[in-house]
Design a protein around this motif. Structure first.
Motif, PDB file in Angstrom:
ATOM      1  N   LEU A 172      -8.586 -10.793   7.645  1.00  0.00           N
ATOM      2  CA  LEU A 172      -7.571 -10.715   8.696  1.00  0.00           C
ATOM      3  C   LEU A 172      -8.236 -10.852  10.064  1.00  0.00           C
ATOM      4  O   LEU A 172      -9.389 -10.474  10.246  1.00  0.00           O
ATOM      5  CB  LEU A 172      -6.857  -9.368   8.677  1.00  0.00           C
ATOM      6  CG  LEU A 172      -6.052  -8.958   7.455  1.00  0.00           C
ATOM      7  CD1 LEU A 172      -5.337  -7.636   7.754  1.00  0.00           C
ATOM      8  CD2 LEU A 172      -5.044 -10.024   7.068  1.00  0.00           C
ATOM      9  N   MET A 173      -7.474 -11.376  11.001  1.00  0.00           N
ATOM     10  CA  MET A 173      -7.936 -11.438  12.388  1.00  0.00           C
ATOM     11  C   MET A 173      -6.862 -10.831  13.280  1.00  0.00           C
ATOM     12  O   MET A 173      -5.667 -10.967  12.991  1.00  0.00           O
ATOM     13  CB  MET A 173      -8.166 -12.896  12.788  1.00  0.00           C
ATOM     14  CG  MET A 173      -8.695 -13.084  14.199  1.00  0.00           C
ATOM     15  SD  MET A 173      -7.448 -13.263  15.473  1.00  0.00           S
ATOM     16  CE  MET A 173      -7.804 -14.916  16.038  1.00  0.00           C
ATOM     17  N   THR A 174      -7.290 -10.132  14.305  1.00  0.00           N
ATOM     18  CA  THR A 174      -6.313  -9.677  15.281  1.00  0.00           C
ATOM     19  C   THR A 174      -6.910  -9.685  16.677  1.00  0.00           C
ATOM     20  O   THR A 174      -8.130  -9.683  16.841  1.00  0.00           O
ATOM     21  CB  THR A 174      -5.770  -8.264  14.926  1.00  0.00           C
ATOM     22  OG1 THR A 174      -4.497  -8.078  15.578  1.00  0.00           O
ATOM     23  CG2 THR A 174      -6.708  -7.158  15.359  1.00  0.00           C
ATOM     24  N   MET A 175      -6.033  -9.767  17.663  1.00  0.00           N
ATOM     25  CA  MET A 175      -6.451  -9.679  19.060  1.00  0.00           C
ATOM     26  C   MET A 175      -5.843  -8.425  19.656  1.00  0.00           C
ATOM     27  O   MET A 175      -4.665  -8.159  19.468  1.00  0.00           O
ATOM     28  CB  MET A 175      -5.973 -10.896  19.845  1.00  0.00           C
ATOM     29  CG  MET A 175      -6.775 -12.136  19.521  1.00  0.00           C
ATOM     30  SD  MET A 175      -6.138 -13.581  20.366  1.00  0.00           S
ATOM     31  CE  MET A 175      -6.886 -13.373  21.979  1.00  0.00           C
ATOM     32  N   ALA A 176      -6.659  -7.695  20.395  1.00  0.00           N
ATOM     33  CA  ALA A 176      -6.156  -6.486  21.043  1.00  0.00           C
ATOM     34  C   ALA A 176      -5.153  -6.876  22.121  1.00  0.00           C
ATOM     35  O   ALA A 176      -5.218  -7.969  22.668  1.00  0.00           O
ATOM     36  CB  ALA A 176      -7.301  -5.705  21.653  1.00  0.00           C
ATOM     37  N   PRO A 177      -4.223  -5.988  22.422  1.00  0.00           N
ATOM     38  CA  PRO A 177      -3.306  -6.268  23.532  1.00  0.00           C
ATOM     39  C   PRO A 177      -4.074  -6.322  24.846  1.00  0.00           C
ATOM     40  O   PRO A 177      -5.176  -5.794  24.948  1.00  0.00           O
ATOM     41  CB  PRO A 177      -2.349  -5.081  23.510  1.00  0.00           C
ATOM     42  CG  PRO A 177      -3.049  -4.004  22.765  1.00  0.00           C
ATOM     43  CD  PRO A 177      -3.968  -4.684  21.800  1.00  0.00           C
ATOM     44  N   LEU A 178      -3.481  -6.971  25.819  1.00  0.00           N
ATOM     45  CA  LEU A 178      -4.134  -7.077  27.121  1.00  0.00           C
ATOM     46  C   LEU A 178      -3.943  -5.785  27.909  1.00  0.00           C
ATOM     47  O   LEU A 178      -3.381  -5.770  28.990  1.00  0.00           O
ATOM     48  CB  LEU A 178      -3.522  -8.244  27.912  1.00  0.00           C
ATOM     49  CG  LEU A 178      -3.822  -9.631  27.363  1.00  0.00           C
ATOM     50  CD1 LEU A 178      -2.954 -10.663  28.057  1.00  0.00           C
ATOM     51  CD2 LEU A 178      -5.289  -9.967  27.518  1.00  0.00           C
ATOM     52  N   ALA A 179      -4.409  -4.697  27.319  1.00  0.00           N
ATOM     53  CA  ALA A 179      -4.235  -3.411  27.976  1.00  0.00           C
ATOM     54  C   ALA A 179      -5.590  -2.911  28.431  1.00  0.00           C
ATOM     55  O   ALA A 179      -6.599  -3.181  27.798  1.00  0.00           O
ATOM     56  CB  ALA A 179      -3.629  -2.418  26.993  1.00  0.00           C
ATOM     57  N   LEU A 180      -5.626  -2.198  29.516  1.00  0.00           N
ATOM     58  CA  LEU A 180      -6.896  -1.635  29.948  1.00  0.00           C
ATOM     59  C   LEU A 180      -7.150  -0.274  29.331  1.00  0.00           C
ATOM     60  O   LEU A 180      -8.188   0.320  29.519  1.00  0.00           O
ATOM     61  CB  LEU A 180      -6.927  -1.526  31.478  1.00  0.00           C
ATOM     62  CG  LEU A 180      -7.423  -2.792  32.183  1.00  0.00           C
ATOM     63  CD1 LEU A 180      -7.285  -2.663  33.681  1.00  0.00           C
ATOM     64  CD2 LEU A 180      -8.863  -3.114  31.807  1.00  0.00           C
ATOM     65  N   ASN A 181      -6.185   0.181  28.567  1.00  0.00           N
ATOM     66  CA  ASN A 181      -6.300   1.508  27.987  1.00  0.00           C
ATOM     67  C   ASN A 181      -6.925   1.439  26.593  1.00  0.00           C
ATOM     68  O   ASN A 181      -6.420   0.787  25.692  1.00  0.00           O
ATOM     69  CB  ASN A 181      -4.892   2.118  27.919  1.00  0.00           C
ATOM     70  CG  ASN A 181      -4.910   3.515  27.390  1.00  0.00           C
ATOM     71  OD1 ASN A 181      -5.423   3.766  26.308  1.00  0.00           O
ATOM     72  ND2 ASN A 181      -4.353   4.432  28.151  1.00  0.00           N
ATOM     73  N   LYS A 182      -8.032   2.155  26.443  1.00  0.00           N
ATOM     74  CA  LYS A 182      -8.789   2.116  25.188  1.00  0.00           C
ATOM     75  C   LYS A 182      -7.981   2.578  23.987  1.00  0.00           C
ATOM     76  O   LYS A 182      -8.167   2.087  22.888  1.00  0.00           O
ATOM     77  CB  LYS A 182     -10.009   3.044  25.293  1.00  0.00           C
ATOM     78  CG  LYS A 182     -11.233   2.402  25.856  1.00  0.00           C
ATOM     79  CD  LYS A 182     -12.389   3.377  25.724  1.00  0.00           C
ATOM     80  CE  LYS A 182     -13.675   2.749  26.243  1.00  0.00           C
ATOM     81  NZ  LYS A 182     -14.790   3.683  26.241  1.00  0.00           N
TER      82      LYS A 182
END
Ligand SMILES: *Cc1c(COP(=O)(O)O)cnc(C)c1O
Length: 247
Positions: A172-182
């Motif tokens: 599987l591949m995923t991209m993190a949301p464009l959030a600055l919150n860890k």
């Protein structure tokens, strides 16, 4: 030491520390260096340093850069300090009419997210007599992202892909949301790992289903902590001062 070597060393130190924090072995983790807009000279430097997993997100750029790198490897084929070959990873959105061009050049496609794309890959791979390794891209963020199968449909799509010929589902591949919150980033990685574990547990895709591709320049340490086996890192290698640290 070159600046690129310096930055790569720094990244690998961070990967090693993150692995230690959670009791993982660094050898389980493959780092794909994402070349995107990097100058060819810099990509050659990365290869000289021994890194042979390279990633591109645009088909046109993959064609162009992989051809230039192939020429370079051919010219250096008697040089023991230069690897003999590299693996290209297609990590960006893929249109069905470009599938054939990508399959001829890359060993992994990370961005399979629809049944029709998987079918197109299977069909083209049969004609080329190859079995490409693919990852299912899952949209694990709560933000609406353009690409990636929704979480609720991921297992079913994975199941369908495993029934096709000439295509090997390896993860599987995923991209993190464009959030600055860890915490938001971590939550999306945890969700990806849960789906990954579910598919593994059900034994749907066999032993070769073993990769979890997540983590980019800004969040690869979190990804390592949450079980990533493939990191995709670009700007932290090629561009200085462009990294905004997550808080
Ligand atoms: C560009 C890109 C990366 C690398 O991103 P950086 O932030 O430059 O490390 C990873 N994955 C995908 C899908 C990308 O498009």
């Amino acid at each position: 030491m070159s600046e690129i070597a310096d930055r790569i060393n720094n990244i690998f130190d961070n990967i090693s520390s993150a692995s230690q924090r959670v009791g993982r072995q660094v050898q389980e983790i493959t780092t794909v260096i994402v070349t995107k807009t990097a100058p060819v000279e810099s990509i050659k430097e990365v290869i000289r340093l021994g890194h042979t997993n390279l990633g591109e997100n645009r088909v046109q750029h993959l064609k162009q850069v992989s051809a230039e790198i192939e020429e370079f490897l051919e010219a250096e084929k008697d040089n023991p300090e230069i690897p003999d070959s590299v693996n290209w990873h297609m990590i960006g959105h893929l249109q069905r009419n470009k599938v054939r061009q990508v399959l001829k050049r890359s060993s992994f496609v990370h961005s399979v997210d629809t049944l029709r794309l998987a079918e197109e890959i299977s069909e083209n791979a049969r004609k080329l007599d190859i079995v490409p390794r693919v990852l299912l891209q899952v949209n694990c963020s709560e933000e609406p992202q353009k690409y990636g199968v929704p979480v609720g449909a991921a297992i079913h799509l994975a199941e369908q892909i495993t029934t096709m010929d000439n295509i090997k589902l390896v993860g599987l591949m995923t991209m993190a949301p464009l959030a600055l919150n860890k915490d938001i980033v971590r939550a999306s990685f945890v969700r990806a790992r849960e789906i990954f574990e579910d598919i593994k547990k059900e034994g749907l895709a066999g032993k070769s289903f073993k990769h979890l591709s997540m983590g980019m320049s800004q969040d690869y340490e979190i990804a390592v902590e949450e079980g990533a086996t493939i990191l995709r890192i670009g700007s932290a290698v090629f561009a200085e001062n462009k990294i905004t640290r997550r808080i």
